[in-house]
Structures are given as C-alpha cells and as structure tokens.
Design a protein around this motif. Sequence first.
Motif, PDB file in Angstrom:
ATOM      1  N   MET A   1       0.844  -1.192   0.000  1.00 11.49           N
ATOM      2  CA  MET A   1       0.000   0.000   0.000  1.00 11.49           C
ATOM      3  C   MET A   1       0.880   1.243   0.000  1.00 11.49           C
ATOM      4  O   MET A   1       1.856   1.327   0.733  1.00 11.49           O
ATOM      5  CB  MET A   1      -0.893   0.018   1.252  1.00 11.49           C
ATOM      6  N   ASP A   2       0.494   2.206  -0.831  1.00  7.40           N
ATOM      7  CA  ASP A   2       1.252   3.454  -0.907  1.00  7.40           C
ATOM      8  C   ASP A   2       0.302   4.600  -0.569  1.00  7.40           C
ATOM      9  O   ASP A   2      -0.781   4.720  -1.158  1.00  7.40           O
ATOM     10  CB  ASP A   2       1.840   3.632  -2.311  1.00  7.40           C
ATOM     11  N   ILE A   3       0.698   5.436   0.399  1.00  6.40           N
ATOM     12  CA  ILE A   3      -0.123   6.584   0.801  1.00  6.40           C
ATOM     13  C   ILE A   3       0.712   7.846   0.677  1.00  6.40           C
ATOM     14  O   ILE A   3       1.819   7.928   1.220  1.00  6.40           O
ATOM     15  CB  ILE A   3      -0.622   6.446   2.261  1.00  6.40           C
ATOM     16  N   THR A   4       0.162   8.842  -0.021  1.00  8.11           N
ATOM     17  CA  THR A   4       0.876  10.097  -0.226  1.00  8.11           C
ATOM     18  C   THR A   4      -0.044  11.268   0.071  1.00  8.11           C
ATOM     19  O   THR A   4      -1.183  11.323  -0.407  1.00  8.11           O
ATOM     20  CB  THR A   4       1.374  10.219  -1.685  1.00  8.11           C
ATOM     21  N   LEU A   5       0.458  12.211   0.876  1.00  6.50           N
ATOM     22  CA  LEU A   5      -0.282  13.448   1.152  1.00  6.50           C
ATOM     23  C   LEU A   5       0.342  14.566   0.343  1.00  6.50           C
ATOM     24  O   LEU A   5       1.548  14.833   0.455  1.00  6.50           O
ATOM     25  CB  LEU A   5      -0.220  13.784   2.648  1.00  6.50           C
ATOM     26  N   GLU A   6      -0.472  15.228  -0.465  1.00  7.98           N
ATOM     27  CA  GLU A   6       0.001  16.353  -1.267  1.00  7.98           C
ATOM     28  C   GLU A   6      -0.737  17.610  -0.830  1.00  7.98           C
ATOM     29  O   GLU A   6      -1.962  17.708  -0.976  1.00  7.98           O
ATOM     30  CB  GLU A   6      -0.244  16.083  -2.754  1.00  7.98           C
ATOM     31  N   LYS A   7       0.016  18.568  -0.262  1.00 10.83           N
ATOM     32  CA  LYS A   7      -0.593  19.799   0.239  1.00 10.83           C
ATOM     33  C   LYS A   7      -0.520  20.879  -0.831  1.00 10.83           C
ATOM     34  O   LYS A   7       0.563  21.287  -1.267  1.00 10.83           O
ATOM     35  CB  LYS A   7       0.104  20.267   1.516  1.00 10.83           C
ATOM     36  N   ALA A   8      -1.703  21.358  -1.252  1.00  8.27           N
ATOM     37  CA  ALA A   8      -1.757  22.443  -2.228  1.00  8.27           C
ATOM     38  C   ALA A   8      -1.583  23.792  -1.532  1.00  8.27           C
ATOM     39  O   ALA A   8      -1.127  24.760  -2.136  1.00  8.27           O
ATOM     40  CB  ALA A   8      -3.093  22.408  -2.974  1.00  8.27           C
TER      41      ALA A   8
END
Length: 453
Positions: A1-8
């Motif tokens: 499982m791959d989890i990525t948080l991208e903050k705009a």
Amino acid sequence: MDITLEKASDTNASLKITLTPADYKPEVDKKLKDYGRKVQLKGFRPGHVPASLVQKMYGKSILVDEINSMLSKTVSQYIRENKLQVVGDPVPDREQADAIDWDNQTDFAFSYTLGLASEFDIDFGDLPSVTQYEIQAGDAEVNSTIAELQQRFHSHSHGEEVGEGDTIYGELKQVNASEGTESFSAKTAFPMAQMAEEAKGQFIGKKKGDVVTFALEQAFPDEKARANATGVKKEEAANLTGEFTFEVDDITRHEPAELNQEFFDKVLGVGAVTDEEQFRTKVVEIIRGNYARESAQLLRLDIEKTLLKNTPILLPDEFLKNWLLEVNEGKFTPEQIDEQYDDFTKSVKLQLIKNKIADKADIKVEYNEVLDVTRQMVREQFGFMGGENEEMNQTIDRIARNYLMDEKNNGQNYTNTFNRVYDDKIIDYIKTQMTIVTQDVTVDDFKALVENR
C-alpha cells in the motif's frame, strides 16, 4: 500500500492511496473460503460448491466491500497518526472511483480531497485576563427575595369584601338557558386573577351574601379560564355564555407568611436558622447561588471568546461550504450556507482549540466519570438524595446506566454526556492556565452584563 499526502496550501490537500493485490487479496481469499463453506446451492452439498463458482458469484462484491472497508480504516488511521487537523469529511474523487474496472484491474488508485485547518498554537501566558463576576446582593434584592418567599409560603385568611387577588366561593346560576336545555348551576370558585380586568369592578367590594349579575363570557373570555371557573371541560365551557348570577358565600385571600420560626423552617429546613438576621444571611447565599450558574456560564463564554479572538486559524472556506451543501442534501441553499458560515466556523475553530488543549494536557474522560454525572442528573431530576441508602443508590445507578445505554437512540445519550464531561474538563483546565480576575457586581449590573452577551 502506498499513501501520499500532497498539500496544495495550508488548508487544502489531497490524500492518494494505491492498493495492490498484496494489500487486499489475503482478506478477500479468506472471505471467499468462508462463503464457500456456508453457501447453499442447488446440486451441491453444503461446503462443496466449487471455488470458481463462488468466485464468479460473490468475488466482485467481496472485493468491493473489502477495499471500501480498507480505505475507510486507512484514511482514518492516517489522519489520526499524522495528527492532521482535518475539518469536514474527506471527499473521495468519485470520477476516479467510477472509472475502476472491478472485473479486470488488480491495482487500484484512490484520491481524497482534505480540508485542513492551518497550524496554530495556544500560549496561555499571552492571553488577556478574563473576569469572573461575584454577585453581591444588596438590601433591595434581599428584601424583594424575602417578599417573594413570603408570598410563596403564604397563609390563607377570610376577607369581608372581595379584593383584587382574592378567590371567591359561591353559587353560579345561568339566567336564561337556551330553549330545550337545562339551566346551568354549580357551586364553584372564581380566582379574581383569572377574570378579565373590565369585569372585576362588578365583584370587587362585594360581601358575603351579595349577588352579582354578569356576562360569563365577558368575565372569562379565555375558554380555559372559563372551564376552571365553572368546573366543566373546556369544550363544554365554550357553550356557556350569556347572563349569569353569582352569590358570594366566602372570600379567601393569600396572606404573606410572617417572619417567624415556622417560616424560617419551611424555607430552609427545621432549625437551620433561629432569627431574622441569620435568615437574611442565608438569603444572601441563596441569591448568590441562584446566579452562580449564570456567572459560570458567562465566564465560560468569555474564555471561549478570548481563545477565539487570540488564536488565528485559517480554514478551507470553499471546501467547507461545498461540503456543507453536500452533507445537508439540499436542505440549504448556497446563500443560506453563506449566512450561517461565520457561526459555523467559530464553532469549528473553538473545537479545534479545545482539542489541541486537551491533547497537550492529556485530558481524557473515563466511563465512570460519565456515569457519575448521569447519576447526579438522575438525583436532581427525580429528587433522589442517595447518600447512605444502598437501595436508593442502586436504583439511581440502574436508571443512569439504562439512560446511557438506551438503544433507541443508538447510544446518543452516552455520546452527548461524554462530550459535555469532556468539554467541562477542558474548561476547568483552561481556568487553571488563564488569568482570571474576580470582580464584585450587584445583581442589576450582572443582569445587564448577561443581557449584553
């Protein structure tokens, strides 16, 4: 499982989750085997349905359910473990989800839009002081309270002439009944306080034995008051109109209680005080106690206002407005959301502040604390004293537990009580950290302060 948080930005982010067969296949296979053991299909003995047939019949639905369950747990766990200050609910990318080919894909990608509160901190040392008001009862307030108590614990006396607040007893007779109906008559009582002002002049000053002729519906235009005066049901009283006579048999009135030991005992309990000076001192305590809850509530509001005013927090306004529209399923228009948005954001920010304080101070609520508060609520509601009476304590405990575990409202009673206890503990902690200045105020000044809030 791959989890990525991208903050705009500080308040907007997306959470991307990629699942491979290694993440979901073991649990899916396990559930397929369970289905294979339980499913009943014509032509096959229980537990002997071919795995390929079970896969064909239930494979997709089991896969979808398992992945949805896994996503829900994963998103919640990620937010909790990374202490993200999420506001609103994570919003899934529905177009991306709808494009999934559940029959052929093995890898799955999902995306959630998150609304975040900006980073903030609370430094109690930098906060201005708040005021706690101590109510001081003057002679005027004490005297008026004693006068009210004297009226409440009044005695009865018999009057010679009818007065404004008296109750008169006598015989009521209908003068002209409708054709074919029997004339109404009854021994009854007229509370002068329930009589119309314009009709009272016909009765005031009358003595025992005097007869008054009057229009019943004018004396008692309210049908409920007319029913009380005649002793009949409300619907029957509506038909009682026209000219009536009333012969006065007796006149009773309330006399304020005298300031004596009997009165002191009725108000405060037997032997609590033995003279008027002690009684007045107790009355001051009663007055202060009556306003203590309002004073505490005012302090709470001022603490919350101070925290909000001195803790800048940015929120994802566009995200929240869209989320509010969606979760309320068309109950509100965008214009209505805009009108109420400021109040909503204040409550959101205040809860974020309190949660951060609770987290830093390690404030927790145990079940027994919730139960104790509920027990006290039961005592107050039903007038139970508890104390050393074991049987009474067991009754209180049973009622409290049943209230908290009421299945009819899905445990909402417990949730509401828990939240109240949690909030109270946070406020109590804040009081130990902020500078609180005590100020004496008169009752009138305090009332003005409450009105202005």
